[in-house]
Design a protein around this motif. Structure first.
Motif, PDB file in Angstrom:
ATOM      1  N   LEU A 298       0.751  -1.173   0.215  1.00  0.00           N
ATOM      2  CA  LEU A 298       0.021  -0.009   0.015  1.00  0.00           C
ATOM      3  C   LEU A 298       0.999   1.367   0.139  1.00  0.00           C
ATOM      4  O   LEU A 298       1.727   1.245   0.751  1.00  0.00           O
ATOM      5  N   LEU A 299       0.447   2.211  -0.930  1.00  0.00           N
ATOM      6  CA  LEU A 299       1.427   3.616  -0.913  1.00  0.00           C
ATOM      7  C   LEU A 299       0.158   4.587  -0.632  1.00  0.00           C
ATOM      8  O   LEU A 299      -0.871   4.691  -1.483  1.00  0.00           O
ATOM      9  N   ARG A 300       0.441   5.462   0.452  1.00  0.00           N
ATOM     10  CA  ARG A 300      -0.148   6.601   1.003  1.00  0.00           C
ATOM     11  C   ARG A 300       0.641   7.817   0.432  1.00  0.00           C
ATOM     12  O   ARG A 300       1.433   8.275   0.761  1.00  0.00           O
ATOM     13  N   VAL A 301       0.060   8.678  -0.612  1.00  0.00           N
ATOM     14  CA  VAL A 301       0.444   9.795  -1.253  1.00  0.00           C
ATOM     15  C   VAL A 301      -0.103  10.907  -1.034  1.00  0.00           C
ATOM     16  O   VAL A 301      -1.066  11.364  -0.736  1.00  0.00           O
ATOM     17  N   GLY A 302       0.985  12.011  -0.434  1.00  0.00           N
ATOM     18  CA  GLY A 302       0.782  13.450  -0.384  1.00  0.00           C
ATOM     19  C   GLY A 302       1.204  14.214  -1.422  1.00  0.00           C
ATOM     20  O   GLY A 302       2.002  13.778  -2.281  1.00  0.00           O
ATOM     21  N   ALA A 303       0.524  15.399  -1.556  1.00  0.00           N
ATOM     22  CA  ALA A 303       0.934  16.219  -2.707  1.00  0.00           C
ATOM     23  C   ALA A 303       1.745  17.361  -2.073  1.00  0.00           C
ATOM     24  O   ALA A 303       2.016  17.716  -1.030  1.00  0.00           O
ATOM     25  N   VAL A 304       2.607  17.790  -3.289  1.00  0.00           N
ATOM     26  CA  VAL A 304       3.740  18.768  -3.140  1.00  0.00           C
ATOM     27  C   VAL A 304       3.369  19.953  -4.212  1.00  0.00           C
ATOM     28  O   VAL A 304       2.666  19.832  -5.089  1.00  0.00           O
ATOM     29  N   THR A 305       3.693  21.404  -3.883  1.00  0.00           N
ATOM     30  CA  THR A 305       3.739  22.319  -4.660  1.00  0.00           C
ATOM     31  C   THR A 305       4.955  22.400  -5.720  1.00  0.00           C
ATOM     32  O   THR A 305       5.762  21.319  -5.623  1.00  0.00           O
ATOM     33  N   ALA A 306       4.608  23.351  -6.550  1.00  0.00           N
ATOM     34  CA  ALA A 306       5.920  23.422  -7.635  1.00  0.00           C
ATOM     35  C   ALA A 306       7.135  23.785  -6.943  1.00  0.00           C
ATOM     36  O   ALA A 306       8.324  23.272  -7.558  1.00  0.00           O
ATOM     37  N   ASP A 307       7.277  24.296  -5.716  1.00  0.00           N
ATOM     38  CA  ASP A 307       8.556  24.472  -5.009  1.00  0.00           C
ATOM     39  C   ASP A 307       8.893  23.428  -4.076  1.00  0.00           C
ATOM     40  O   ASP A 307       9.566  23.482  -3.189  1.00  0.00           O
ATOM     41  N   GLN A 309       7.087  21.895  -1.730  1.00  0.00           N
ATOM     42  CA  GLN A 309       6.623  22.107  -0.468  1.00  0.00           C
ATOM     43  C   GLN A 309       5.450  21.365  -0.118  1.00  0.00           C
ATOM     44  O   GLN A 309       4.723  20.991  -1.253  1.00  0.00           O
ATOM     45  N   PRO A 310       5.216  20.632   0.762  1.00  0.00           N
ATOM     46  CA  PRO A 310       3.916  19.840   0.966  1.00  0.00           C
ATOM     47  C   PRO A 310       2.916  20.641   1.038  1.00  0.00           C
ATOM     48  O   PRO A 310       2.711  21.821   1.400  1.00  0.00           O
ATOM     49  N   ALA A 311       1.748  20.110   0.255  1.00  0.00           N
ATOM     50  CA  ALA A 311       0.621  21.271  -0.013  1.00  0.00           C
ATOM     51  C   ALA A 311      -0.477  20.756   0.828  1.00  0.00           C
ATOM     52  O   ALA A 311      -1.546  21.365   0.827  1.00  0.00           O
ATOM     53  N   ASP A 312      -0.110  20.196   2.175  1.00  0.00           N
ATOM     54  CA  ASP A 312      -1.395  19.608   2.966  1.00  0.00           C
ATOM     55  C   ASP A 312      -0.652  19.396   4.512  1.00  0.00           C
ATOM     56  O   ASP A 312       0.751  19.528   4.433  1.00  0.00           O
ATOM     57  N   ARG A 322       5.376  11.468  -1.449  1.00  0.00           N
ATOM     58  CA  ARG A 322       4.892  12.675  -2.006  1.00  0.00           C
ATOM     59  C   ARG A 322       5.107  12.761  -3.564  1.00  0.00           C
ATOM     60  O   ARG A 322       5.936  12.150  -4.075  1.00  0.00           O
ATOM     61  N   ALA A 323       4.234  13.497  -4.313  1.00  0.00           N
ATOM     62  CA  ALA A 323       4.473  13.737  -5.749  1.00  0.00           C
ATOM     63  C   ALA A 323       3.627  14.950  -6.077  1.00  0.00           C
ATOM     64  O   ALA A 323       2.890  15.746  -5.413  1.00  0.00           O
ATOM     65  N   PRO A 324       4.055  15.471  -7.329  1.00  0.00           N
ATOM     66  CA  PRO A 324       3.134  16.680  -7.618  1.00  0.00           C
ATOM     67  C   PRO A 324       1.523  16.658  -7.585  1.00  0.00           C
ATOM     68  O   PRO A 324       1.008  15.624  -8.080  1.00  0.00           O
ATOM     69  N   GLU A 374      14.099  13.141  -1.488  1.00  0.00           N
ATOM     70  CA  GLU A 374      13.642  13.941  -0.484  1.00  0.00           C
ATOM     71  C   GLU A 374      12.323  13.595  -0.298  1.00  0.00           C
ATOM     72  O   GLU A 374      11.459  14.548  -0.027  1.00  0.00           O
ATOM     73  N   GLY A 375      11.958  12.248  -0.136  1.00  0.00           N
ATOM     74  CA  GLY A 375      10.524  11.910   0.077  1.00  0.00           C
ATOM     75  C   GLY A 375       9.682  11.952  -1.011  1.00  0.00           C
ATOM     76  O   GLY A 375       8.291  11.517  -0.951  1.00  0.00           O
TER      77      GLY A 375
END
Length: 486
Positions: A298-307, A309-312, A322-324, A374-375
């Motif tokens: 199982l993979l739990r994915v968070g979002a990042v911004t264009a720079d 940085q975590p988006a949440d 994380r991923a874009p 870097e995650g």
């Protein structure tokens, strides 16, 4: 457990009905790895004729003629499901074919009338959704950052099915031509999942395997993968419906499942469905907002911004990578959310599964996590980095055994068995002797008791009768026994 049985039975019933309806009577053979027909420069295809031997053509007849087995019609259906035909139509019913349609056939098809080469260009798209054919350059930052195209020289995801549980996928969209199977509609309980314009399903599928249509440029992470659309509605999913979607996805042969709609993955019913899917060698990808517990496979994915940085603000322990996921390009308008980030990861998993088909679901997720930067997910590193020692193709090689080695091992085990039997014989010899002696004594004792019983009960033998005194003197019988007195 008792309370869950009705729900489990209902899900199984829905599953059977949906699969039967979606496949329209044609069974998809298990273990058949579909090729990615949409982008191949060299295809083996057949142009449907107005009739054959006086009757309209159908997939069973075509399979029998070119593959020698009418039962392989399902392979033809799967290769062409979702492909936009020259007249704008799409193959959905194996008994309904239009003259002029070009059907891609399996590699081993033979017979007169087959053609090989690039498919003729279609007359035009048949999508009713009005998707924007080109993505804004600024929205392509996710693809530019991850550069999945650098992995395509190794693999583009061919042979891997990615199920998208969401609002459905528009299989007629130009960017997905030939990459979308019929799928299933579990929300309605019948029909396919490859139509419709609402929701985010088409956009997520585009990130996984899309093509922007401009000179063959692609914005999908794994453009060779096949999308299996599981329509579950556009609103938040119930745990029971999400569990059904995952079961359906696994039954269609998907090796990757992307759950795009919001769902409570902490629900026991959904947790059980995820565990069952992983046990069936399926990698499950969820947005971190689903609040699932960590697990291999199982993979739990968070979002990042264009720079980057975590988006949440998800807790660290709730995110595996994380991923874009902010204003990223796909089919239609740029999208934002953890589900878009999860689509990038699902595409990466498809690349790894295609490059390393020998890996199980748990090892695939370990490889993806071990190669993050870097995650953040890295499609190129996930595909090109050597696997850990002892995993997959990097397992320590073992020299094949010859006949002599095999014979030696057989003789060794025979010697072991004989040694054990000999040892048992020695150990049990004294107990066996004592037991035999005890049995013999008991038998002799029983025989003695039986003999004494016969002697004491035998009253007919005059020898054993006591002598009669013959009168008060007690001498009469004695004299008789002794004979006359002289």
């Amino acid at each position: 457990m008792v309370r869950r049985e009705p729900a489990m039975m209902l899900r199984k019933l829905i599953l059977a009905v949906v699969l039967t309806a979606a496949m329209t009577g044609v069974g998809f053979p298990s273990g058949v790895a579909a090729a990615a027909p949409g982008t191949a420069a060299d295809e083996l295809y057949y142009t449907v004729a107005p009739s054959y031997q006086g009757a309209p053509e159908n997939l069973w007849q075509i399979a029998d003629r070119f593959l020698g087995d009418a039962g392989r019609a399902g392979e033809i259906l799967e290769l062409n499901s979702g492909r936009v035909q020259p007249d704008g139509g799409r193959l959905a019913d194996p008994s309904r074919l239009a003259a002029g349609w070009q059907l891609v056939l399996p590699w081993d098809a033979v017979g007169a009338g087959l053609q090989r080469g690039p498919l003729p260009a279609k007359a035009g798209g048949s999508s009713r959704c009005g998707w924007d054919a080109s993505a804004p350059a600024a929205a392509l930052w996710g693809q530019t950052l991850l550069t999945p195209n650098r992995a395509w020289s190794t693999t583009d995801g061919s042979g891997v099915k990615v199920a998208v549980i969401d609002s459905g996928v528009d299989g007629a969209a130009d960017a997905l031509t030939g990459r979308v199977t019929a799928g299933v509609d579990i929300a309605a309980g019948s029909g396919g999942g490859d139509t419709g314009c609402e929701g985010t399903g088409t956009s997520l599928a585009g990130i996984v395997a899309g093509d922007d249509g401009e000179n063959g440029a692609r914005f999908g992470v794994a453009p060779g993968a096949r999308i299996v659309p599981i329509r579950a509605g556009a609103a938040r999913l119930s745990a029971a419906l999400a569990a059904t979607g995952i079961e359906v996805a696994a039954d269609t042969g998907a090796q990757v499942v992307l759950v795009g709609i919001g769902v409570d993955a902490a629900d026991p019913v959904l947790r059980a469905a995820i565990s069952d899917a992983i046990a069936r060698d399926v990698v499950v990808v969820l947005p971190a907002s689903a609040a699932a517990e960590a697990a291999d496979g199982l993979l739990r994915v968070g979002a990042v911004t264009a720079d980057r940085q975590p988006a949440d603000d998800h807790p660290v322990e709730a995110v595996d990578l994380r991923a874009p996921g902010v204003a990223v390009a796909s089919i239609g308008r740029p999208g934002t959310g953890a589900e878009y980030a999860a689509a990038f990861v699902a595409g990466t998993v498809a690349l790894v599964r295609s490059a390393h088909p020998e890996l199980g679901a748990a090892d695939v997720t370990r490889q993806v996590l071990a190669t993050t930067v870097e995650g953040m997910v890295s499609p190129v590193a996930a595909v090109t980095t050597s696997l850990p020692a002892g995993t997959g193709v990097d397992t320590d090689p073992q020299a094949p055994e010859g006949g002599l080695a095999t014979l030696s091992r057989v003789l060794f085990w025979i010697a072991v068995v004989l040694g054990v039997l000999t040892l048992l014989t020695l150990l049990l010899q004294r107990p066996a002797r004592l037991l035999g002696e005890m049995i013999t004594r008991r038998r002799a004792h029983r025989q003695a008791l039986a003999a004494r019983a016969r002697i004491s009960d035998d009253n007919d033998d005059p020898f054993w009768k006591p002598p009669n005194s013959g009168g008060p003197s007690g001498r009469g019988e004695v004299a008789e026994l002794r004979g006359p007195v002289r």
